[in-house]
Write a protein that holds these residues in place. Structure first.
Motif, PDB file in Angstrom:
ATOM      1  N   VAL A 324       2.662  14.838  -3.146  1.00 28.98           N
ATOM      2  CA  VAL A 324       2.880  14.021  -1.954  1.00 28.98           C
ATOM      3  C   VAL A 324       4.226  13.316  -2.045  1.00 28.98           C
ATOM      4  O   VAL A 324       4.656  12.898  -3.126  1.00 28.98           O
ATOM      5  CB  VAL A 324       1.754  12.979  -1.755  1.00 28.98           C
ATOM      6  N   SER A 325       4.877  13.209  -0.888  1.00 34.32           N
ATOM      7  CA  SER A 325       6.164  12.515  -0.810  1.00 34.32           C
ATOM      8  C   SER A 325       6.146  11.571   0.383  1.00 34.32           C
ATOM      9  O   SER A 325       5.870  11.996   1.506  1.00 34.32           O
ATOM     10  CB  SER A 325       7.310  13.526  -0.647  1.00 34.32           C
ATOM     11  N   PHE A 326       6.385  10.296   0.128  1.00 36.94           N
ATOM     12  CA  PHE A 326       6.516   9.321   1.209  1.00 36.94           C
ATOM     13  C   PHE A 326       7.143   8.046   0.641  1.00 36.94           C
ATOM     14  O   PHE A 326       7.214   7.859  -0.578  1.00 36.94           O
ATOM     15  CB  PHE A 326       5.162   9.010   1.868  1.00 36.94           C
ATOM     16  N   GLU A 327       7.598   7.198   1.541  1.00 38.82           N
ATOM     17  CA  GLU A 327       8.159   5.909   1.154  1.00 38.82           C
ATOM     18  C   GLU A 327       7.308   4.783   1.725  1.00 38.82           C
ATOM     19  O   GLU A 327       6.681   4.947   2.775  1.00 38.82           O
ATOM     20  CB  GLU A 327       9.591   5.769   1.696  1.00 38.82           C
ATOM     21  N   ILE A 328       7.281   3.675   1.004  1.00 36.93           N
ATOM     22  CA  ILE A 328       6.675   2.448   1.538  1.00 36.93           C
ATOM     23  C   ILE A 328       7.813   1.524   1.917  1.00 36.93           C
ATOM     24  O   ILE A 328       8.593   1.094   1.054  1.00 36.93           O
ATOM     25  CB  ILE A 328       5.765   1.761   0.505  1.00 36.93           C
ATOM     26  N   LYS A 329       7.921   1.246   3.208  1.00 38.51           N
ATOM     27  CA  LYS A 329       8.998   0.382   3.684  1.00 38.51           C
ATOM     28  C   LYS A 329       8.458  -0.990   4.057  1.00 38.51           C
ATOM     29  O   LYS A 329       7.271  -1.148   4.339  1.00 38.51           O
ATOM     30  CB  LYS A 329       9.690   1.033   4.881  1.00 38.51           C
ATOM     31  N   ARG A 330       9.354  -1.950   4.050  1.00 40.78           N
ATOM     32  CA  ARG A 330       8.982  -3.336   4.332  1.00 40.78           C
ATOM     33  C   ARG A 330       8.287  -3.428   5.697  1.00 40.78           C
ATOM     34  O   ARG A 330       8.760  -2.903   6.689  1.00 40.78           O
ATOM     35  CB  ARG A 330      10.229  -4.213   4.304  1.00 40.78           C
ATOM     36  N   GLY A 331       7.126  -4.114   5.712  1.00 41.40           N
ATOM     37  CA  GLY A 331       6.388  -4.333   6.954  1.00 41.40           C
ATOM     38  C   GLY A 331       5.380  -3.247   7.290  1.00 41.40           C
ATOM     39  O   GLY A 331       4.587  -3.406   8.217  1.00 41.40           O
ATOM     40  N   GLU A 332       5.389  -2.142   6.517  1.00 41.63           N
ATOM     41  CA  GLU A 332       4.424  -1.064   6.795  1.00 41.63           C
ATOM     42  C   GLU A 332       3.063  -1.388   6.199  1.00 41.63           C
ATOM     43  O   GLU A 332       2.947  -2.078   5.180  1.00 41.63           O
ATOM     44  CB  GLU A 332       4.921   0.251   6.201  1.00 41.63           C
ATOM     45  N   ARG A 333       2.031  -0.858   6.842  1.00 43.94           N
ATOM     46  CA  ARG A 333       0.667  -0.933   6.301  1.00 43.94           C
ATOM     47  C   ARG A 333       0.126   0.497   6.292  1.00 43.94           C
ATOM     48  O   ARG A 333      -0.342   1.012   7.320  1.00 43.94           O
ATOM     49  CB  ARG A 333      -0.192  -1.875   7.147  1.00 43.94           C
ATOM     50  N   ILE A 334       0.198   1.112   5.124  1.00 45.45           N
ATOM     51  CA  ILE A 334      -0.115   2.538   4.986  1.00 45.45           C
ATOM     52  C   ILE A 334      -1.540   2.700   4.482  1.00 45.45           C
ATOM     53  O   ILE A 334      -1.937   2.096   3.488  1.00 45.45           O
ATOM     54  CB  ILE A 334       0.872   3.208   4.008  1.00 45.45           C
ATOM     55  N   THR A 467       3.244  -6.256   3.811  1.00 48.30           N
ATOM     56  CA  THR A 467       3.441  -4.845   3.473  1.00 48.30           C
ATOM     57  C   THR A 467       2.266  -4.416   2.599  1.00 48.30           C
ATOM     58  O   THR A 467       1.949  -5.076   1.612  1.00 48.30           O
ATOM     59  CB  THR A 467       4.767  -4.642   2.722  1.00 48.30           C
ATOM     60  N   MET A 468       1.618  -3.301   2.980  1.00 46.65           N
ATOM     61  CA  MET A 468       0.386  -2.904   2.293  1.00 46.65           C
ATOM     62  C   MET A 468       0.323  -1.395   2.129  1.00 46.65           C
ATOM     63  O   MET A 468       0.857  -0.639   2.947  1.00 46.65           O
ATOM     64  CB  MET A 468      -0.866  -3.333   3.089  1.00 46.65           C
ATOM     65  N   ILE A 469      -0.392  -0.983   1.085  1.00 47.39           N
ATOM     66  CA  ILE A 469      -0.889   0.379   0.992  1.00 47.39           C
ATOM     67  C   ILE A 469      -2.342   0.247   0.561  1.00 47.39           C
ATOM     68  O   ILE A 469      -2.665  -0.504  -0.361  1.00 47.39           O
ATOM     69  CB  ILE A 469      -0.064   1.249   0.014  1.00 47.39           C
ATOM     70  N   PHE A 470      -3.231   0.937   1.262  1.00 42.42           N
ATOM     71  CA  PHE A 470      -4.653   0.726   0.974  1.00 42.42           C
ATOM     72  C   PHE A 470      -5.459   1.991   1.232  1.00 42.42           C
ATOM     73  O   PHE A 470      -5.020   2.920   1.917  1.00 42.42           O
ATOM     74  CB  PHE A 470      -5.201  -0.447   1.798  1.00 42.42           C
ATOM     75  N   VAL A 471      -6.639   1.988   0.622  1.00 39.19           N
ATOM     76  CA  VAL A 471      -7.652   3.022   0.875  1.00 39.19           C
ATOM     77  C   VAL A 471      -8.848   2.323   1.497  1.00 39.19           C
ATOM     78  O   VAL A 471      -9.346   1.329   0.959  1.00 39.19           O
ATOM     79  CB  VAL A 471      -8.083   3.721  -0.442  1.00 39.19           C
ATOM     80  N   GLU A 472      -9.280   2.801   2.630  1.00 32.00           N
ATOM     81  CA  GLU A 472     -10.459   2.215   3.287  1.00 32.00           C
ATOM     82  C   GLU A 472     -11.032   3.233   4.265  1.00 32.00           C
ATOM     83  O   GLU A 472     -10.294   3.865   5.018  1.00 32.00           O
ATOM     84  CB  GLU A 472     -10.075   0.924   4.037  1.00 32.00           C
ATOM     85  N   PHE A 477     -11.557  -0.794  10.969  1.00 34.26           N
ATOM     86  CA  PHE A 477     -10.558  -1.561  10.225  1.00 34.26           C
ATOM     87  C   PHE A 477      -9.226  -0.812  10.181  1.00 34.26           C
ATOM     88  O   PHE A 477      -8.156  -1.382  10.407  1.00 34.26           O
ATOM     89  CB  PHE A 477     -11.068  -1.831   8.806  1.00 34.26           C
ATOM     90  N   ARG A 478      -9.287   0.475   9.902  1.00 34.93           N
ATOM     91  CA  ARG A 478      -8.072   1.288   9.848  1.00 34.93           C
ATOM     92  C   ARG A 478      -7.347   1.264  11.190  1.00 34.93           C
ATOM     93  O   ARG A 478      -6.124   1.123  11.258  1.00 34.93           O
ATOM     94  CB  ARG A 478      -8.416   2.729   9.455  1.00 34.93           C
ATOM     95  N   ASN A 479      -8.111   1.425  12.260  1.00 37.58           N
ATOM     96  CA  ASN A 479      -7.505   1.421  13.589  1.00 37.58           C
ATOM     97  C   ASN A 479      -6.842   0.081  13.894  1.00 37.58           C
ATOM     98  O   ASN A 479      -5.822   0.012  14.587  1.00 37.58           O
ATOM     99  CB  ASN A 479      -8.568   1.705  14.663  1.00 37.58           C
ATOM    100  N   ALA A 480      -7.433  -0.992  13.360  1.00 38.79           N
ATOM    101  CA  ALA A 480      -6.941  -2.342  13.677  1.00 38.79           C
ATOM    102  C   ALA A 480      -5.672  -2.703  12.910  1.00 38.79           C
ATOM    103  O   ALA A 480      -4.825  -3.425  13.432  1.00 38.79           O
ATOM    104  CB  ALA A 480      -8.032  -3.382  13.381  1.00 38.79           C
ATOM    105  N   VAL A 481      -5.516  -2.215  11.666  1.00 40.03           N
ATOM    106  CA  VAL A 481      -4.424  -2.751  10.825  1.00 40.03           C
ATOM    107  C   VAL A 481      -3.388  -1.726  10.367  1.00 40.03           C
ATOM    108  O   VAL A 481      -2.260  -2.113  10.072  1.00 40.03           O
ATOM    109  CB  VAL A 481      -4.985  -3.506   9.597  1.00 40.03           C
TER     110      VAL A 481
END
Length: 488
Positions: A324-334, A467-472, A477-481
């Motif tokens: 997998v390749s991706f970046e986490i940028k400021r303000g993102e909630r992945i 800024t977040m990265i999460f599993v849920e 909840f996913r749709n909201a945040v």
């Protein structure tokens, strides 16, 4: 069709002074599909155990059906799955089990594998399949979604929609909406039963609370006006009574009559005030005081916090997901999306620099501060004050956040190993909310967490935009945040 009747149910644990249930009465139909909701610690699992006859109680529970409980305890998981399921439902034919498993998208070959080799999601599905084959049994399903990924939740919800005769404890709003036709809710003052799914119940609850808030304000104003009127009337009455004893001649009979009339009016005003006060006391008894949470995320110096370049966690020499390749940028909630075992947790653990083998390149920004909520709560021990000291967080703030998430002061005196699963998860979340970080890394933070607290956390994230990265797996909840989804 038959009824389960609960009459004047009162129960408390021997070690507790407070009743969990007090003079509770209601009835439910055994054909209903009931969603069972309420804040953590209100007694949902306790009530299911009372139905099973595990504890002594006062009052009466009448039912013409037998109760089964999920999760079903499997004593020896090394046995073949078919053998385990024949213990759960001895009268079930093999073709019946295969039919039910097909409806849950579990392959037939799972029957002839050791139960221990099935994934947690597969174990959940096959046990539900067997339990629903029990004739004239009413199933008590306690939080089945905790081992199900997003796709698994859709499958099980659709399966339950085709069934009848169960109580389902779940905090997943979309899951409940997909399969229930009644809601059984433990509120602050009572247990109530209402027709419909969670969304219709929540809409009705909010409307009722809004109406009662309006009525409460009206009663407050009415009581204040009546108190003023009572003071004025009492003053007039005293003045009139005092005038009987002046130096000039007066008609004491007339004055006495007038004084008595004013006193009668004062008593009437007091009676109205008392009535208004009683009506006000009956309002907002079930209002959930979910106070607003706060978070103070740090701002990182660069727009880019983390870079995954062809990263692939490795177990026993084999990659567990495609690179997998991706970046986490400021303000993102992945949000990381994928089936159970796809490597979501492994990627989060790599971020936290835990010792996991991997291929590819993971670049973490210099000086990046992370706050982590792990899946596992089994290691929580000791008092909350000890936990706060161990993790160098402010104890007062930590406990204030837990209060806002529904903890009572009694729970602050308990050891964490005696908390419910939801309370343990709240402790981990509260710790994270105490920490100022550039990146919040949350692994299934909502497991066992009640719906009110989920909504609190959604509102918090939308307001403070960390800024977040999460599993849920909670779709609502996913749709909201979430601002972006990475599929594995």
């Amino acid at each position: 069709m038959s009824l389960i009747r609960v009459e004047n149910l009162t129960f408390s644990y021997p070690s507790s002074y407070d009743n969990i249930f007090e003079e509770v009465s209601f009835q439910i139909d055994t054909d209903w599909k009931l969603g069972f909701i309420g804040r953590n610690g209100r007694g949902k699992t306790t009530f299911l155990h009372l139905l099973l006859g595990k504890y002594e109680y006062r009052g009466r529970i009448q039912a013409s059906v037998a109760f089964d409980y999920f999760p079903y305890p499997v004593s020896d998981k090394s046995r073949m799955t078919a053998e385990v399921l024949s213990e759960v439902c001895p009268q079930a034919e093999e073709w019946e089990l295969l039919r039910e498993m097909s409806g849950l998208e579990v392959s037939a070959e799972a029957l002839w594998r050791p139960f221990s080799t099935l994934s947690n999601g597969e174990q959940t599905k096959v046990l539900l399949a067997a339990l629903f084959l029990q004739d004239r049994h009413f199933l008590l399903i306690d939080e089945p979604t905790n081992h199900l990924d997003a796709r698994g939740r859709e499958i099980v919800s659709a399966y339950l929609k085709r069934k009848k005769g169960f109580i389902l404890v779940s905090h997943d709003r979309c899951f409940l909406d997909g399969c229930v036709d009644h809601i059984l809710s433990i509120n602050r003052s009572k247990i109530e039963v209402q027709s419909g799914n969670f969304s219709s119940w929540f809409t009705n609850f909010e409307r009722r609370q809004a109406f009662e808030r309006g009525e409460n304000e009206k009663r407050k104003k009415e009581i204040a006006e009546l108190q003023k009127a009572a003071r004025r009337t009492a003053g007039w009455s005293e003045q009139i009574e005092a005038s009987k004893y002046g130096t000039s001649p007066v008609d004491r009979g007339f004055i006495g009559h007038k004084s008595a009339k004013m006193m009668k009016r004062a008593k009437s005003i007091e009676a109205r005030r008392q009535r208004a006060a009683e009506e006000r006391a009956g309002l907002l008894q079930d209002a959930e005081t979910a106070e607003e949470l706060k978070l103070f995320p740090l701002t990182y110096v660069s727009d880019r916090l983390v870079t995954f370049a062809q990263v692939e966690p490795v177990y026993d020499g084999a990659g567990i997901c495609g690179p997998v390749s991706f970046e986490i940028k400021r303000g993102e909630r992945i949000v990381l999306d994928g089936r159970n075992g796809a490597g979501k947790t492994s990627l989060l653990k790599l971020l936290m620099k835990q010792p996991i083998a991997y291929r590819g390149t993971l670049t973490i920004g210099s000086g990046l501060i992370l706050s982590y909520v792990p899946q596992d709560t089994s290691g929580l021990r000791g008092l909350l004050s000890d936990f706060a000291a161990e993790h160098h967080i402010d104890e007062s703030l930590f406990k204030a956040i837990l209060r806002k998430m529904g903890f009572t002061r009694v729970q602050f005196e308990k050891k964490m190993e005696d908390f419910s699963a939801g309370q343990k998860k709240k402790a981990l979340l509260a710790k994270s909310l105490c920490e100022q970080a550039h990146l919040y890394v949350w692994d299934e933070p909502l497991n066992y967490i009640d719906i009110d607290s989920r909504i609190q956390i959604e509102q918090l994230i939308r307001k403070f935009s960390p800024t977040m990265i999460f599993v849920e797996h909670d779709q609502a909840f996913r749709n909201a945040v979430a601002t972006r989804t990475i599929s594995l």
